[in-house]
Write a protein that holds these residues in place. Structure first.
Motif, PDB file in Angstrom:
ATOM      1  N   TRP A  68       0.567  -1.416  -0.384  1.00  0.00           N
ATOM      2  CA  TRP A  68       0.545  -0.067  -0.057  1.00  0.00           C
ATOM      3  C   TRP A  68       0.822   1.599   0.019  1.00  0.00           C
ATOM      4  CZ3 TRP A  68      -0.630  -3.619   3.692  1.00  0.00           C
ATOM      5  CH2 TRP A  68      -0.706  -4.337   3.450  1.00  0.00           C
ATOM      6  N   ASP A  69       0.615   2.469  -0.341  1.00  0.00           N
ATOM      7  CA  ASP A  69       1.140   3.306  -0.623  1.00  0.00           C
ATOM      8  C   ASP A  69       0.334   5.001   0.125  1.00  0.00           C
ATOM      9  OD1 ASP A  69      -0.013   4.243  -3.300  1.00  0.00           O
ATOM     10  OD2 ASP A  69       1.523   3.233  -3.710  1.00  0.00           O
ATOM     11  N   ILE A  70       0.694   6.034   0.461  1.00  0.00           N
ATOM     12  CA  ILE A  70       0.700   7.006   0.990  1.00  0.00           C
ATOM     13  C   ILE A  70       0.986   7.926   0.060  1.00  0.00           C
ATOM     14  CG2 ILE A  70      -0.426   8.615   2.727  1.00  0.00           C
ATOM     15  CD1 ILE A  70       0.031   5.670   4.592  1.00  0.00           C
ATOM     16  N   ILE A  71       0.615   8.793  -0.553  1.00  0.00           N
ATOM     17  CA  ILE A  71       1.173  10.029  -1.428  1.00  0.00           C
ATOM     18  C   ILE A  71       0.684  11.045  -1.424  1.00  0.00           C
ATOM     19  CG2 ILE A  71       1.843  10.870  -3.843  1.00  0.00           C
ATOM     20  CD1 ILE A  71       1.199   7.745  -4.534  1.00  0.00           C
ATOM     21  N   GLN A  72       1.825  12.029  -0.862  1.00  0.00           N
ATOM     22  CA  GLN A  72       1.083  13.631  -0.538  1.00  0.00           C
ATOM     23  C   GLN A  72       2.611  14.589  -0.726  1.00  0.00           C
ATOM     24  OE1 GLN A  72       0.962  15.005   4.103  1.00  0.00           O
ATOM     25  NE2 GLN A  72       0.708  16.636   3.366  1.00  0.00           N
ATOM     26  N   ASN A  73       1.940  15.814  -1.689  1.00  0.00           N
ATOM     27  CA  ASN A  73       2.750  16.921  -1.476  1.00  0.00           C
ATOM     28  C   ASN A  73       3.422  17.454  -0.345  1.00  0.00           C
ATOM     29  OD1 ASN A  73       2.524  16.227  -4.171  1.00  0.00           O
ATOM     30  ND2 ASN A  73       0.972  17.474  -4.692  1.00  0.00           N
ATOM     31  N   VAL A  74       4.520  17.642  -0.541  1.00  0.00           N
ATOM     32  CA  VAL A  74       5.177  18.582   0.547  1.00  0.00           C
ATOM     33  C   VAL A  74       4.864  19.511   0.320  1.00  0.00           C
ATOM     34  CG1 VAL A  74       7.850  19.386   1.544  1.00  0.00           C
ATOM     35  CG2 VAL A  74       7.245  16.790   0.591  1.00  0.00           C
ATOM     36  N   PRO A  75       4.367  20.026   1.739  1.00  0.00           N
ATOM     37  CA  PRO A  75       3.860  21.763   1.578  1.00  0.00           C
ATOM     38  C   PRO A  75       4.921  22.401   1.999  1.00  0.00           C
ATOM     39  CG  PRO A  75       3.914  20.692   3.557  1.00  0.00           C
ATOM     40  CD  PRO A  75       4.140  19.796   2.940  1.00  0.00           C
ATOM     41  N   GLU A  76       4.604  23.687   1.074  1.00  0.00           N
ATOM     42  CA  GLU A  76       5.567  25.229   1.570  1.00  0.00           C
ATOM     43  C   GLU A  76       5.710  24.848   3.232  1.00  0.00           C
ATOM     44  OE1 GLU A  76       6.496  29.935  -0.182  1.00  0.00           O
ATOM     45  OE2 GLU A  76       4.878  28.091  -1.480  1.00  0.00           O
ATOM     46  N   THR A  77       4.845  25.250   3.819  1.00  0.00           N
ATOM     47  CA  THR A  77       4.534  25.450   5.066  1.00  0.00           C
ATOM     48  C   THR A  77       4.122  24.717   5.426  1.00  0.00           C
ATOM     49  OG1 THR A  77       3.318  26.768   4.971  1.00  0.00           O
ATOM     50  CG2 THR A  77       5.084  28.021   4.617  1.00  0.00           C
ATOM     51  N   SER A  78       4.773  24.523   7.211  1.00  0.00           N
ATOM     52  CA  SER A  78       4.307  23.887   7.654  1.00  0.00           C
ATOM     53  C   SER A  78       3.169  24.571   9.075  1.00  0.00           C
ATOM     54  CB  SER A  78       4.906  22.747   8.682  1.00  0.00           C
ATOM     55  OG  SER A  78       4.118  22.026   9.466  1.00  0.00           O
ATOM     56  N   ALA A  79       1.727  23.850   9.018  1.00  0.00           N
ATOM     57  CA  ALA A  79       1.304  24.756  10.577  1.00  0.00           C
ATOM     58  C   ALA A  79       1.799  24.879  11.346  1.00  0.00           C
ATOM     59  CB  ALA A  79      -0.213  23.894  10.348  1.00  0.00           C
ATOM     60  N   ASN A  80       2.416  23.836  11.822  1.00  0.00           N
ATOM     61  CA  ASN A  80       3.315  23.206  13.108  1.00  0.00           C
ATOM     62  C   ASN A  80       4.175  24.077  13.071  1.00  0.00           C
ATOM     63  OD1 ASN A  80       4.596  21.317  12.263  1.00  0.00           O
ATOM     64  ND2 ASN A  80       3.837  20.192  13.243  1.00  0.00           N
ATOM     65  N   GLY A  81       4.700  23.845  12.409  1.00  0.00           N
ATOM     66  CA  GLY A  81       6.398  24.986  12.470  1.00  0.00           C
ATOM     67  C   GLY A  81       7.023  23.923  12.136  1.00  0.00           C
ATOM     68  N   ASN A  82       7.175  22.544  12.071  1.00  0.00           N
ATOM     69  CA  ASN A  82       8.017  21.167  11.569  1.00  0.00           C
ATOM     70  C   ASN A  82       7.852  20.865  10.227  1.00  0.00           C
ATOM     71  OD1 ASN A  82       8.883  21.659  14.260  1.00  0.00           O
ATOM     72  ND2 ASN A  82       6.890  19.981  14.842  1.00  0.00           N
ATOM     73  N   GLY A  83       9.064  20.890   9.817  1.00  0.00           N
ATOM     74  CA  GLY A  83       8.449  20.246   8.191  1.00  0.00           C
ATOM     75  C   GLY A  83       8.365  19.096   7.984  1.00  0.00           C
ATOM     76  N   MET A  84       7.729  17.928   6.505  1.00  0.00           N
ATOM     77  CA  MET A  84       7.241  17.048   6.949  1.00  0.00           C
ATOM     78  C   MET A  84       8.829  16.234   7.148  1.00  0.00           C
ATOM     79  SD  MET A  84       5.485  15.335   3.428  1.00  0.00           S
ATOM     80  CE  MET A  84       4.394  16.062   4.085  1.00  0.00           C
ATOM     81  N   PHE A  85      10.080  16.779   6.790  1.00  0.00           N
ATOM     82  CA  PHE A  85      11.380  15.415   7.383  1.00  0.00           C
ATOM     83  C   PHE A  85      12.210  16.611   7.933  1.00  0.00           C
ATOM     84  CE2 PHE A  85       9.794  14.971   2.944  1.00  0.00           C
ATOM     85  CZ  PHE A  85       9.428  13.338   3.068  1.00  0.00           C
TER      86      PHE A  85
END
Length: 85
Positions: A68-85
């Motif tokens: 199975w896979d889950i795919i999400q574009n990396v957003p320009e900003t994060s609502a919580n201030g932490n980046g995705m990676f």
């Protein structure tokens, strides 16, 4: 090779052909029992924010039997201030 592995290889082959500058950086690999999760950052070309992909695999006797896979574009900003990676 099982059907899920064959399908995954076919899909990835087409993806690599369409994005020859693609880089894939695994960020986390977690396994327990027969389940494996791989969280990776796919970047199609230099300067692209990329895509976060979580691949989930069920493995039996050393072979992938489900995927199975889950795919999400990396957003320009994060609502919580932490980046995705």
């Amino acid at each position: 090779m099982g059907a899920p592995a064959t399908a995954a290889k076919a899909g990835l082959g087409g993806y690599f052909a369409s994005a020859p500058q693609l880089t894939v950086t695994p960020k986390r690999i977690i396994a327990e029992g027969d389940l494996v999760a791989v969280h990776s950052h796919y970047v199609n070309y230099p300067g692209d924010r990329g895509t976060a992909i979580l691949d989930l695999f069920r493995v039996r006797n050393g072979k992938i039997v489900e995927h199975w896979d889950i795919i999400q574009n990396v957003p320009e900003t994060s609502a919580n201030g932490n980046g995705m990676f």
